[in-house]
Design a protein around this motif. Sequence first.
Motif, PDB file in Angstrom:
ATOM      1  N   ILE A 246       0.838  -1.204   0.000  1.00 34.54           N
ATOM      2  CA  ILE A 246       0.000   0.000   0.000  1.00 34.54           C
ATOM      3  C   ILE A 246       0.868   1.248   0.000  1.00 34.54           C
ATOM      4  O   ILE A 246       0.584   2.246  -0.679  1.00 34.54           O
ATOM      5  CB  ILE A 246      -0.952  -0.017   1.210  1.00 34.54           C
ATOM      6  N   VAL A 247       1.969   1.218   0.750  1.00 36.42           N
ATOM      7  CA  VAL A 247       2.898   2.355   0.773  1.00 36.42           C
ATOM      8  C   VAL A 247       3.488   2.569  -0.615  1.00 36.42           C
ATOM      9  O   VAL A 247       3.540   3.692  -1.124  1.00 36.42           O
ATOM     10  CB  VAL A 247       4.010   2.120   1.810  1.00 36.42           C
ATOM     11  N   PHE A 248       3.942   1.485  -1.244  1.00 38.49           N
ATOM     12  CA  PHE A 248       4.501   1.605  -2.587  1.00 38.49           C
ATOM     13  C   PHE A 248       3.455   2.095  -3.576  1.00 38.49           C
ATOM     14  O   PHE A 248       3.750   2.924  -4.453  1.00 38.49           O
ATOM     15  CB  PHE A 248       5.072   0.258  -3.047  1.00 38.49           C
ATOM     16  N   LEU A 249       2.235   1.594  -3.461  1.00 37.46           N
ATOM     17  CA  LEU A 249       1.174   2.015  -4.369  1.00 37.46           C
ATOM     18  C   LEU A 249       0.883   3.506  -4.219  1.00 37.46           C
ATOM     19  O   LEU A 249       0.608   4.197  -5.213  1.00 37.46           O
ATOM     20  CB  LEU A 249      -0.094   1.204  -4.118  1.00 37.46           C
ATOM     21  N   SER A 250       0.950   4.014  -2.993  1.00 38.03           N
ATOM     22  CA  SER A 250       0.721   5.452  -2.786  1.00 38.03           C
ATOM     23  C   SER A 250       1.800   6.275  -3.482  1.00 38.03           C
ATOM     24  O   SER A 250       1.502   7.309  -4.101  1.00 38.03           O
ATOM     25  CB  SER A 250       0.689   5.769  -1.292  1.00 38.03           C
ATOM     26  N   PHE A 251       3.059   5.810  -3.414  1.00 32.97           N
ATOM     27  CA  PHE A 251       4.147   6.493  -4.120  1.00 32.97           C
ATOM     28  C   PHE A 251       3.956   6.412  -5.632  1.00 32.97           C
ATOM     29  O   PHE A 251       4.176   7.392  -6.351  1.00 32.97           O
ATOM     30  CB  PHE A 251       5.500   5.876  -3.746  1.00 32.97           C
ATOM     31  N   ILE A 252       3.566   5.238  -6.110  1.00 36.50           N
ATOM     32  CA  ILE A 252       3.400   5.036  -7.553  1.00 36.50           C
ATOM     33  C   ILE A 252       2.260   5.891  -8.094  1.00 36.50           C
ATOM     34  O   ILE A 252       2.396   6.547  -9.142  1.00 36.50           O
ATOM     35  CB  ILE A 252       3.155   3.548  -7.852  1.00 36.50           C
ATOM     36  N   PHE A 253       1.124   5.916  -7.393  1.00 40.31           N
ATOM     37  CA  PHE A 253      -0.003   6.725  -7.849  1.00 40.31           C
ATOM     38  C   PHE A 253       0.340   8.213  -7.817  1.00 40.31           C
ATOM     39  O   PHE A 253      -0.088   8.988  -8.687  1.00 40.31           O
ATOM     40  CB  PHE A 253      -1.243   6.445  -6.998  1.00 40.31           C
ATOM     41  N   THR A 254       1.119   8.621  -6.823  1.00 40.05           N
ATOM     42  CA  THR A 254       1.560  10.016  -6.757  1.00 40.05           C
ATOM     43  C   THR A 254       2.433  10.356  -7.953  1.00 40.05           C
ATOM     44  O   THR A 254       2.289  11.416  -8.579  1.00 40.05           O
ATOM     45  CB  THR A 254       2.336  10.267  -5.456  1.00 40.05           C
ATOM     46  N   TYR A 255       3.355   9.436  -8.275  1.00 44.18           N
ATOM     47  CA  TYR A 255       4.238   9.652  -9.427  1.00 44.18           C
ATOM     48  C   TYR A 255       3.434   9.769 -10.716  1.00 44.18           C
ATOM     49  O   TYR A 255       3.660  10.685 -11.519  1.00 44.18           O
ATOM     50  CB  TYR A 255       5.226   8.493  -9.519  1.00 44.18           C
ATOM     51  N   VAL A 256       2.490   8.844 -10.918  1.00 44.11           N
ATOM     52  CA  VAL A 256       1.670   8.869 -12.132  1.00 44.11           C
ATOM     53  C   VAL A 256       0.860  10.160 -12.213  1.00 44.11           C
ATOM     54  O   VAL A 256       0.779  10.799 -13.269  1.00 44.11           O
ATOM     55  CB  VAL A 256       0.739   7.642 -12.179  1.00 44.11           C
ATOM     56  N   GLY A 257       0.275  10.575 -11.095  1.00 44.35           N
ATOM     57  CA  GLY A 257      -0.512  11.802 -11.077  1.00 44.35           C
ATOM     58  C   GLY A 257       0.331  13.022 -11.410  1.00 44.35           C
ATOM     59  O   GLY A 257      -0.093  13.897 -12.182  1.00 44.35           O
ATOM     60  N   LEU A 258       1.547  13.082 -10.865  1.00 45.16           N
ATOM     61  CA  LEU A 258       2.429  14.222 -11.142  1.00 45.16           C
ATOM     62  C   LEU A 258       2.887  14.225 -12.596  1.00 45.16           C
ATOM     63  O   LEU A 258       2.973  15.287 -13.228  1.00 45.16           O
ATOM     64  CB  LEU A 258       3.633  14.179 -10.206  1.00 45.16           C
ATOM     65  N   ARG A 259       3.184  13.035 -13.124  1.00 51.13           N
ATOM     66  CA  ARG A 259       3.613  12.968 -14.518  1.00 51.13           C
ATOM     67  C   ARG A 259       2.510  13.437 -15.465  1.00 51.13           C
ATOM     68  O   ARG A 259       2.769  14.129 -16.453  1.00 51.13           O
ATOM     69  CB  ARG A 259       4.006  11.529 -14.873  1.00 51.13           C
ATOM     70  N   LEU A 260       1.278  13.047 -15.176  1.00 56.89           N
ATOM     71  CA  LEU A 260       0.162  13.408 -16.052  1.00 56.89           C
ATOM     72  C   LEU A 260      -0.174  14.887 -15.971  1.00 56.89           C
ATOM     73  O   LEU A 260      -0.581  15.499 -16.967  1.00 56.89           O
ATOM     74  CB  LEU A 260      -1.066  12.568 -15.700  1.00 56.89           C
ATOM     75  N   THR A 261      -0.031  15.470 -14.797  1.00 51.31           N
ATOM     76  CA  THR A 261      -0.388  16.884 -14.622  1.00 51.31           C
ATOM     77  C   THR A 261       0.764  17.830 -14.938  1.00 51.31           C
ATOM     78  O   THR A 261       0.548  19.036 -15.055  1.00 51.31           O
ATOM     79  CB  THR A 261      -0.867  17.136 -13.182  1.00 51.31           C
ATOM     80  N   HIS A 262       1.973  17.310 -15.059  1.00 49.73           N
ATOM     81  CA  HIS A 262       3.132  18.166 -15.374  1.00 49.73           C
ATOM     82  C   HIS A 262       3.878  17.619 -16.587  1.00 49.73           C
ATOM     83  O   HIS A 262       5.114  17.658 -16.652  1.00 49.73           O
ATOM     84  CB  HIS A 262       4.088  18.243 -14.182  1.00 49.73           C
ATOM     85  N   SER A 263       3.135  17.089 -17.541  1.00 52.23           N
ATOM     86  CA  SER A 263       3.776  16.478 -18.704  1.00 52.23           C
ATOM     87  C   SER A 263       4.574  17.475 -19.533  1.00 52.23           C
ATOM     88  O   SER A 263       5.569  17.117 -20.156  1.00 52.23           O
ATOM     89  CB  SER A 263       2.711  15.816 -19.590  1.00 52.23           C
ATOM     90  N   GLY A 264       4.150  18.753 -19.526  1.00 51.77           N
ATOM     91  CA  GLY A 264       4.839  19.746 -20.337  1.00 51.77           C
ATOM     92  C   GLY A 264       6.156  20.222 -19.765  1.00 51.77           C
ATOM     93  O   GLY A 264       7.050  20.632 -20.514  1.00 51.77           O
TER      94      GLY A 264
END
Length: 222
Positions: A57-75
């Motif tokens: 669950i801890v790793f998943l929270s880090f992974i989802f955070t990473y994915v969210g940041l990548r999608l919102t800061h793709s530029g």
Amino acid sequence: MNRGVIHVDESPVPLERWRRYLPNWLKRFLPVRGGRAEDHHGKGMFGFTVFLLSESIVFLSFIFTYVGLRLTHSGNWLPPGVSGPELSTFVIINTVVLLSSSFVIQPAENALKRGRLVRFRWLWLMTICMGTYFLIAQGIEWSNLNFRLSTGLVGATFYVLTGFHSLHVLTGVILQITMLVRSFIRGNYDQGHFGVSASTLFWHFVDIIWVFLFSLLYLWQP
């Protein structure tokens, strides 16, 4: 406490009824009818499996955070002059070594179950060497990257993810060294080998997590 006594399963969920539909490899981590009184290995593995689920669950929270940041800061994910982590031959070899170690540590545990202690020690030592190699190679990669922890989101997320994973790899190596040393204690595994089984399961967990991190950090290019 008498041997053979069965602990009563007071769970409101019919676990025993669901358990018989599970594959055999998964059944080993679940208690039977609350577990036998002397079945420390089975109950211990169940508890350790729950612990690994909490770690996931801890790793998943880090992974989802990473994915969210990548999608919102793709530029603007990569600052000027920063290339980010690259899929090099060095990284691929390091990944192959770590993932291959799962195919070494499992035969080691199986050898111990059959009483083949010498074979267990050699395979277990090989796994330790493979894990140590991964850690050293990870440190070399970090030192050659053109960004650091403070380099924007790419630096913060990369080092947090790989650093947290490397901490788990280091923990796994320490556990393996401990089990290897204990194998030289006469009669140490006469009453069971929970430590070896738990270390093996932990190592499989570490390898599975790296598959997700490798895919996100090296295969998903900005």
